[in-house]
Each structure stands twice: as C-alpha cells, then as structure tokens.
Design an enzyme around this catalytic site. Structure first.
Site, PDB file in Angstrom:
ATOM      1  N   HIS A 191      41.089 116.735 117.595  1.00 35.27           N
ATOM      2  CA  HIS A 191      42.104 115.684 117.690  1.00 35.27           C
ATOM      3  C   HIS A 191      42.571 115.480 119.133  1.00 35.27           C
ATOM      4  CE1 HIS A 191      44.779 112.774 116.227  1.00 35.27           C
ATOM      5  NE2 HIS A 191      45.329 113.420 115.214  1.00 35.27           N
ATOM      6  N   ALA A 192      42.381 116.471 119.996  1.00 33.26           N
ATOM      7  CA  ALA A 192      42.734 116.300 121.411  1.00 33.26           C
ATOM      8  C   ALA A 192      41.846 115.259 122.074  1.00 33.26           C
ATOM      9  CB  ALA A 192      42.611 117.632 122.150  1.00 33.26           C
TER      10      ALA A 192
END
Length: 216
Positions: free
Chosen positions: A189-190
């Site tokens: 998700h980063a």
C-alpha cells in the site's frame, strides 16, 4: 536501467508512503477477471504460446505506472525504476518443479515474444532460482493454468518493505462465447492505492486490445 531516488519531503506521495511503511504496513490484494478472448484467438490463429503473450501484456501494463515500478536502491533508498522486467516462472510437468527466468521488456510484441520463448528454451534444463544474471529492476509474474479461482493472496514474509507488484493469473474459462482470465495483483500500500490497481486492470485490457487490433 535507471533508478530515481525519491525525496520524501517533496514527493507528492511522501506522507502516504511513510505511513504505510512505518505505521501500518499492509498489502493490497485484488483479483478481477480480464477478457482474453481476442488474445486467445490471436495466439491460436498464429500458433503462439499464450504464456509469453500474457507476459508481454502484463509487463507493458505494469510499466505504464510509476507506482508499479517502485523499489529500493543498494543503499536502502526508495525510488522508481525507469523500467521493470518480468521475473516469471516456468513449470516442468516431468518433475513438477519450476524455473525462475527473466526477459527484458521490449516495446514490440514480436520481439519480446521471441526473446521470452528463446529464454525458456535455452534454460529448459535449469531448475529453481539458478538463472543469472538477475537484475534489480524486477517484478513478479506467473500463471496457474490448472485452476480458475476467485481470489488469491500471497504472504511475503519479509520486513514489510517489498514494493514490487506480484501478478498471478489462473485458468481462463468461457462464458457466453467470451473467455475470461482471473488475474490477481498484490502490491504494498506504500507504493499504490486502489486507484492504481484499478488502472492496472484497465491497462491490461488496453494492451490486449492494442496488440490484437494490429495483428487481427
């Protein structure tokens, strides 16, 4: 290949990146169907293997977005590769083992297809991860052609910093004269949000339509 190191203080996604790397490490895992009717027909009419054609489509779609080309340099700095190449596996039915291979990306379908087939044939006796050299600008892609599934999740047991996408396909099936491929993508998700994942699927379909319309 070139690597562009990111400045977290000026990068527009810097705060989001830091949050999902430092505070809440999590991965997005999505499975959706892709219409591969045209790609399947192209392969059958030209006597082509589906897997190398699939690898080309996925590689082109991944490279369309910076979010899917993220990684770390040797000093541990996050950044974006100007180009990423597919790290893919080839299954050997005679011993139920696999080989991990790499083929550089090309902007031409015919050139990539020929290179991928040549790589597979030249390394037919290799098993496991012995293929070399292995460059750092890779993403993972494979196919499970024996199973049509609705969801797939891989658990990467690292320090929660693996940024490259992992793309997996299942067995395509027919419905009302159309052929659909279950396609899964998993990404930190980063590196990416739901918008990037949604765009990936649209890009895959666009790549299929593009190569099939020019060779139909």
């Amino acid at each position: 290949m070139e690597f562009r190191k990111l400045d977290m203080g000026t990068w527009k996604r810097g705060e989001i990146f830091r949050h999902f790397i430092d505070d809440v490490r999590c991965v997005i895992a999505v499975t959706a169907e892709v219409d591969v009717t045209a790609l399947r027909a192209l392969c059958r009419s030209r006597g082509l293997r589906f897997y190398p054609a699939y690898l080309y489509v996925i590689s082109r779609a991944v490279n369309r977005q910076e979010a899917l080309r993220m990684g770390w340099d040797a000093a541990g700095n996050p950044g974006i590769w100007d180009e990423v190449w597919p790290s893919y596996v080839v299954f050997h039915p005679e011993d139920a083992l696999f080989t991990r291979l790499v083929t550089p990306l090309s902007d031409r379908f015919d050139r990539f297809y020929a290179a991928a087939v040549q790589t597979m044939e030249q390394n037919v006796g290799l098993r496991g991860f012995g293929f070399a050299p292995v460059p750092p600008n890779l993403f993972d892609v494979s196919i499970v052609p024996w199973l049509s599934y609705q969801a797939l999740t891989l658990h990467v047991q690292d320090a929660g910093r693996y940024l490259a996408p992992i793309v997996t396909a299942g067995k395509y099936t027919e419905r009302a004269g159309r052929w659909y491929l279950p396609l899964s993508i998993q990404i930190h998700h980063a590196a990416a949000d739901g918008w990037h994942v949604s765009r990936f699927y649209a890009d895959v379909q666009d790549e299929i339509d593009g190569i099939c319309s020019t060779r139909g």
